[in-house]
Enzyme design. Structure first.
Site, PDB file in Angstrom:
ATOM      1  N   LYS A 163       0.753  -1.189   0.007  1.00  0.00           N
ATOM      2  CA  LYS A 163      -0.049   0.019   0.026  1.00  0.00           C
ATOM      3  C   LYS A 163       0.590   1.217  -0.110  1.00  0.00           C
ATOM      4  O   LYS A 163       2.186   1.148   0.461  1.00  0.00           O
ATOM      5  CB  LYS A 163      -0.998   0.097   1.131  1.00  0.00           C
ATOM      6  CG  LYS A 163      -1.942  -1.066   1.361  1.00  0.00           C
ATOM      7  CD  LYS A 163      -2.975  -0.891   2.851  1.00  0.00           C
ATOM      8  CE  LYS A 163      -3.947  -1.926   2.632  1.00  0.00           C
ATOM      9  NZ  LYS A 163      -4.612  -1.730   3.940  1.00  0.00           N
ATOM     10  N   GLY A 170      -8.960   2.779  -1.275  1.00  0.00           N
ATOM     11  CA  GLY A 170      -8.967   1.996  -2.242  1.00  0.00           C
ATOM     12  C   GLY A 170      -7.743   2.293  -3.374  1.00  0.00           C
ATOM     13  O   GLY A 170      -7.761   1.637  -4.347  1.00  0.00           O
ATOM     14  N   GLU A 205       1.174  -5.378   4.390  1.00  0.00           N
ATOM     15  CA  GLU A 205       0.475  -5.877   5.220  1.00  0.00           C
ATOM     16  C   GLU A 205       0.100  -7.249   4.757  1.00  0.00           C
ATOM     17  O   GLU A 205       0.021  -7.543   3.654  1.00  0.00           O
ATOM     18  CB  GLU A 205      -0.868  -4.993   5.385  1.00  0.00           C
ATOM     19  CG  GLU A 205      -0.596  -3.981   6.343  1.00  0.00           C
ATOM     20  CD  GLU A 205      -1.931  -3.039   6.296  1.00  0.00           C
ATOM     21  OE1 GLU A 205      -2.994  -3.207   5.548  1.00  0.00           O
ATOM     22  OE2 GLU A 205      -2.017  -2.054   7.085  1.00  0.00           O
ATOM     23  N   LEU A 208      -6.112  -9.623   3.916  1.00  0.00           N
ATOM     24  CA  LEU A 208      -7.000 -10.384   4.321  1.00  0.00           C
ATOM     25  C   LEU A 208      -8.000 -10.727   3.173  1.00  0.00           C
ATOM     26  O   LEU A 208      -8.390  -9.771   2.337  1.00  0.00           O
ATOM     27  CB  LEU A 208      -7.979  -9.511   5.609  1.00  0.00           C
ATOM     28  CG  LEU A 208      -6.931  -9.074   6.539  1.00  0.00           C
ATOM     29  CD1 LEU A 208      -7.771  -8.440   7.928  1.00  0.00           C
ATOM     30  CD2 LEU A 208      -6.268 -10.326   7.297  1.00  0.00           C
ATOM     31  N   HIS A 240     -15.164   0.378  -4.223  1.00  0.00           N
ATOM     32  CA  HIS A 240     -14.794   1.465  -3.289  1.00  0.00           C
ATOM     33  C   HIS A 240     -15.701   2.433  -2.685  1.00  0.00           C
ATOM     34  O   HIS A 240     -15.601   3.435  -2.072  1.00  0.00           O
ATOM     35  CB  HIS A 240     -13.264   1.664  -3.461  1.00  0.00           C
ATOM     36  CG  HIS A 240     -12.279   0.838  -3.250  1.00  0.00           C
ATOM     37  ND1 HIS A 240     -12.001   0.119  -2.278  1.00  0.00           N
ATOM     38  CD2 HIS A 240     -11.695   0.463  -4.659  1.00  0.00           C
ATOM     39  CE1 HIS A 240     -11.129  -0.866  -2.922  1.00  0.00           C
ATOM     40  NE2 HIS A 240     -10.717  -0.738  -4.126  1.00  0.00           N
ATOM     41  N   LYS A 242     -19.434   2.734  -1.304  1.00  0.00           N
ATOM     42  CA  LYS A 242     -20.409   2.102  -0.407  1.00  0.00           C
ATOM     43  C   LYS A 242     -21.807   2.511  -0.849  1.00  0.00           C
ATOM     44  O   LYS A 242     -22.103   3.399  -1.416  1.00  0.00           O
ATOM     45  CB  LYS A 242     -20.286   2.876   0.945  1.00  0.00           C
ATOM     46  CG  LYS A 242     -18.923   2.428   1.727  1.00  0.00           C
ATOM     47  CD  LYS A 242     -18.606   3.458   2.943  1.00  0.00           C
ATOM     48  CE  LYS A 242     -17.170   3.271   3.641  1.00  0.00           C
ATOM     49  NZ  LYS A 242     -16.894   4.248   4.606  1.00  0.00           N
ATOM     50  N   ASN A 294     -10.511   8.161   9.172  1.00  0.00           N
ATOM     51  CA  ASN A 294     -11.207   9.295   8.588  1.00  0.00           C
ATOM     52  C   ASN A 294     -11.377  10.504   9.478  1.00  0.00           C
ATOM     53  O   ASN A 294     -11.905  10.364  10.507  1.00  0.00           O
ATOM     54  CB  ASN A 294     -12.357   8.978   7.880  1.00  0.00           C
ATOM     55  CG  ASN A 294     -12.062   8.006   6.729  1.00  0.00           C
ATOM     56  OD1 ASN A 294     -11.005   7.658   6.231  1.00  0.00           O
ATOM     57  ND2 ASN A 294     -13.105   6.915   6.874  1.00  0.00           N
ATOM     58  N   ARG A 296     -12.881  13.261   9.126  1.00  0.00           N
ATOM     59  CA  ARG A 296     -14.095  14.070   8.735  1.00  0.00           C
ATOM     60  C   ARG A 296     -15.250  13.392   9.000  1.00  0.00           C
ATOM     61  O   ARG A 296     -15.358  12.291   9.408  1.00  0.00           O
ATOM     62  CB  ARG A 296     -13.789  14.058   7.357  1.00  0.00           C
ATOM     63  CG  ARG A 296     -14.145  12.799   6.611  1.00  0.00           C
ATOM     64  CD  ARG A 296     -14.347  12.657   5.129  1.00  0.00           C
ATOM     65  NE  ARG A 296     -14.760  11.211   4.611  1.00  0.00           N
ATOM     66  CZ  ARG A 296     -13.877  10.278   4.549  1.00  0.00           C
ATOM     67  NH1 ARG A 296     -12.645  10.499   4.578  1.00  0.00           N
ATOM     68  NH2 ARG A 296     -14.433   9.200   4.072  1.00  0.00           N
ATOM     69  N   VAL A 299     -20.421  10.174   5.134  1.00  0.00           N
ATOM     70  CA  VAL A 299     -21.684  10.172   4.320  1.00  0.00           C
ATOM     71  C   VAL A 299     -22.612   9.402   5.394  1.00  0.00           C
ATOM     72  O   VAL A 299     -23.699   9.953   5.469  1.00  0.00           O
ATOM     73  CB  VAL A 299     -21.514   9.554   3.147  1.00  0.00           C
ATOM     74  CG1 VAL A 299     -22.978   9.308   2.322  1.00  0.00           C
ATOM     75  CG2 VAL A 299     -20.608  10.192   2.067  1.00  0.00           C
TER      76      VAL A 299
HETATM   77  C1  MV4 Z   1      -7.072  -4.175   2.816  1.00  0.00           C
HETATM   78  C2  MV4 Z   1      -7.658  -5.284   2.242  1.00  0.00           C
HETATM   79  C3  MV4 Z   1      -7.363  -6.515   2.598  1.00  0.00           C
HETATM   80  N1  MV4 Z   1      -6.265  -6.697   3.458  1.00  0.00           N
HETATM   81  N2  MV4 Z   1      -5.918  -4.481   3.492  1.00  0.00           N
HETATM   82  C4  MV4 Z   1      -9.435  -0.919   0.363  1.00  0.00           C
HETATM   83  C5  MV4 Z   1      -9.574   0.499   0.625  1.00  0.00           C
HETATM   84  C6  MV4 Z   1      -8.798   0.968   1.703  1.00  0.00           C
HETATM   85  N3  MV4 Z   1      -9.466   1.666   2.775  1.00  0.00           N
HETATM   86  C7  MV4 Z   1      -8.193  -0.218   2.344  1.00  0.00           C
HETATM   87  N4  MV4 Z   1      -8.709  -1.339   1.454  1.00  0.00           N
HETATM   88  C8  MV4 Z   1      -8.539  -2.873   1.911  1.00  0.00           C
HETATM   89  N5  MV4 Z   1      -7.579  -2.923   2.532  1.00  0.00           N
HETATM   90  C9  MV4 Z   1      -5.513  -5.494   3.833  1.00  0.00           C
HETATM   91  N6  MV4 Z   1      -4.444  -5.640   4.773  1.00  0.00           N
HETATM   92  C10 MV4 Z   1      -8.709  -5.202   1.424  1.00  0.00           C
HETATM   93  C11 MV4 Z   1      -9.180  -3.745   1.099  1.00  0.00           C
HETATM   94  C12 MV4 Z   1     -10.357  -3.628   0.435  1.00  0.00           C
HETATM   95  C13 MV4 Z   1     -11.678  -2.987   0.897  1.00  0.00           C
HETATM   96  C14 MV4 Z   1     -11.583  -2.523   2.158  1.00  0.00           C
HETATM   97  C15 MV4 Z   1     -12.721  -1.996   2.622  1.00  0.00           C
HETATM   98  C16 MV4 Z   1     -13.721  -1.662   1.908  1.00  0.00           C
HETATM   99  C17 MV4 Z   1     -13.899  -2.032   0.712  1.00  0.00           C
HETATM  100  C18 MV4 Z   1     -12.681  -2.996   0.293  1.00  0.00           C
HETATM  101  C19 MV4 Z   1     -12.627  -3.383  -1.341  1.00  0.00           C
HETATM  102  C20 MV4 Z   1     -11.535  -3.954  -1.627  1.00  0.00           C
HETATM  103  C21 MV4 Z   1     -10.492  -3.968  -0.825  1.00  0.00           C
END
Ligand code: MV4
Length: 457
Positions: A163, A170, A205, A208, A240, A242, A294, A296, A299
């Site tokens: 990341k 996302g 990381e 998951l 990404h 909601k 976040n 802020r 929504v």
């Molecule tokens: C992750 C993950 C799986 N494992 N980190 C996507 C947006 C950002 N906020 C972090 N995200 C993710 N991080 C690890 N270690 C999967 C996502 C992710 C996700 C997270 C929240 C809501 C929707 C998502 C859609 C795809 C991937």
């Protein structure tokens, strides 16, 4: 006692959240000022403000993101406070700093706190120090030299995710399933990070595979009181974005949520965080893993307002002005269940924005129903901004009751003249996986792929 009749609130946003902020300002007895772009000139909510001022042409870069124009508008209108809403400049530390340096109150945390959380590596370091559970992996940036990556990934365990420290929401991430792909993925992510986020720092990381997205709402004042206001499940999403959010997250042990919530509140005290905020977690196999914060209002804040009975917007403005919360954690009593549908003007097959004129509008109501929207019959949805035109939220004593109320509300809602995702919501609210509760972040996309249901809507 802070006298809010002496304050003037400039709303540095548009659409439904501008109207929500305006209502909170009015509740506090404040003078309110709306900025708007040329594209939003005729927006009905502008008439509710004491003053409306144009800050630039339709493109956001020249209006809602135009810091000098917004500061000039604040000066010209005698604003004393500036609310950034969500999106646009809401998490821009330079804007928060410029507002403060202009002698105005920024409704949000300090620029310093925003900078810590804006860098996902320093955010993670701060959370580990505060005892908030994080995703396994180093809480430091990967070194420039890729020579050590394989050993780090081996220790974390595949699959891993690379990341960008400046990413989030996302953007700037890449999953790696095997050592052969590691170096190339890291170098690509670093390159993109440098181009898009101004820093090429990256971190690793454990990835998951089927988590849920569960977040904790916090609220902190300048006197050292920090509260957590329950949790939300935002797993129903596509790319990404909601689509449906709810509070609380169904089927998760309440004692575990309380433990994580208390850690979040403590983290706020540790870093001197003031205002409303959200700790984002992935939840998998009975455990929470922090991913980002976040800084802020979000929504989906209404589902927490409905379960907590609190006016989070008004409290956010009050604490920004230095008023104490006068609320203790034990007085925060979450009741029942709330579910929110985001209403988008979009093509049901392609999900692309569908701007145009709303020819007729009927909004639902009745016990437990709330509608947050700025649109009216005759309103022209501009093409320049995102497609969300409002939210319908249902509250009930139980999840089943909230769901039944929301189904009836979404069946009653009528928007004509533009394509919307209302038919999609009508299907999702009856989809067996969602009805059962506790779906993963992949559920909606898997459902769409299987059924092609949106095309039929
Ligand atoms: C992750 C993950 C799986 N494992 N980190 C996507 C947006 C950002 N906020 C972090 N995200 C993710 N991080 C690890 N270690 C999967 C996502 C992710 C996700 C997270 C929240 C809501 C929707 C998502 C859609 C795809 C991937």
């Amino acid at each position: 006692m802070t006298d809010f009749s002496q304050h003037s609130l400039l709303i540095a946003n548009r659409g439904e959240i501008a109207l929500r902020i305006l209502r909170a300002g009015r509740r506090l007895g404040m003078r309110v000022i709306c900025i708007h772009s040329e594209a939003d000139r005729g927006a009905p909510y502008l008439a509710l403000a004491d003053q409306a001022i144009c800050v630039g042409p339709a493109p956001a870069a020249q209006s809602y993101l135009n810091i000098p124009a917004i500061l000039a508008a604040a000066r010209l209108t005698g604003a004393t406070m500036v609310h950034p809403g969500y999106g646009f400049l809401s998490e821009n530390a330079e804007f928060a700093q410029a507002v403060t340096e202009a002698g105005l109150i920024f409704v949000g945390p300090s620029a310093a706190a925003m900078r810590i959380m804006g860098d996902k590596i320093s955010a993670k370091t701060a959370m580990i120090a505060a005892g908030v559970p994080c995703v396994p992996g180093p809480d430091t940036a990967l070194p420039e030299d890729p020579g050590s990556y394989a050993a780090i990934a081996d220790a974390v365990g595949y699959p891993v995710i690379i990341k960008a420290a400046g990413g989030g929401g996302g953007r700037g991430m890449r999953v790696v399933h095997a050592p052969e792909a590691l170096t190339a993925a890291a170098m690509l992510t670093r390159q993109e990070a440098g181009r898009f986020f101004g820093t090429d720092a990256i971190y690793m990381e454990k990835f998951l595979q089927t988590p849920r997205h569960v977040e904790i709402q916090v609220l902190a004042d300048q006197q050292g009181t920090a509260l957590w206001l329950g949790d939300r499940d935002c797993s129903m999403q596509r790319r990404h974005q909601k689509v449906i959010e709810e509070a609380p997250a169904p089927g998760i042990d309440r004692a575990l949520v309380a433990e994580v919530g208390a850690r979040c509140a403590q983290a706020c005290r540790d870093i001197g965080y003031v205002g409303a905020g959200t700790f984002e977690f992935l939840y998998e196999d009975g455990q929470f893993y922090f991913i980002e914060m976040n800084t802020r209002i979000q929504v989906e804040h209404p589902v927490t307002e409905m379960t907590s009975g609190l006016d989070i917007l008004a409290l956010q403005i009050r604490v920004a002005a230095g008023a104490p919360l006068r609320l203790t954690q034990s007085a925060v009593a979450m009741q029942g269940h709330a579910i929110e549908c985001r209403i988008n003007a979009e093509d049901p097959a392609s999900f692309t924005p569908a701007p145009g004129v709303i020819s007729a509008l009927h909004l639902p109501g009745g016990p437990g129903i709330r509608v947050d929207s700025h649109v009216t019959a005759g309103y022209r949805i501009p093409a320049s901004y995102d497609s969300m035109i409002g939210k319908v939220i249902a509250h009930g004593a139980t999840r089943a009751e909230a769901l039944a109320r929301l189904r009836a509300a979404m069946d009653e809602l009528q928007i004509t003249g533009v394509a919307t995702n209302v038919p999609l919501h009508q299907q999702l609210l009856r989809e067996p996986g969602f009805v059962a509760g506790g779906v993963s972040i992949h559920h909606m996309e898997q459902w769409l792929a299987q059924t092609g249901a949106a095309d039929a809507g």
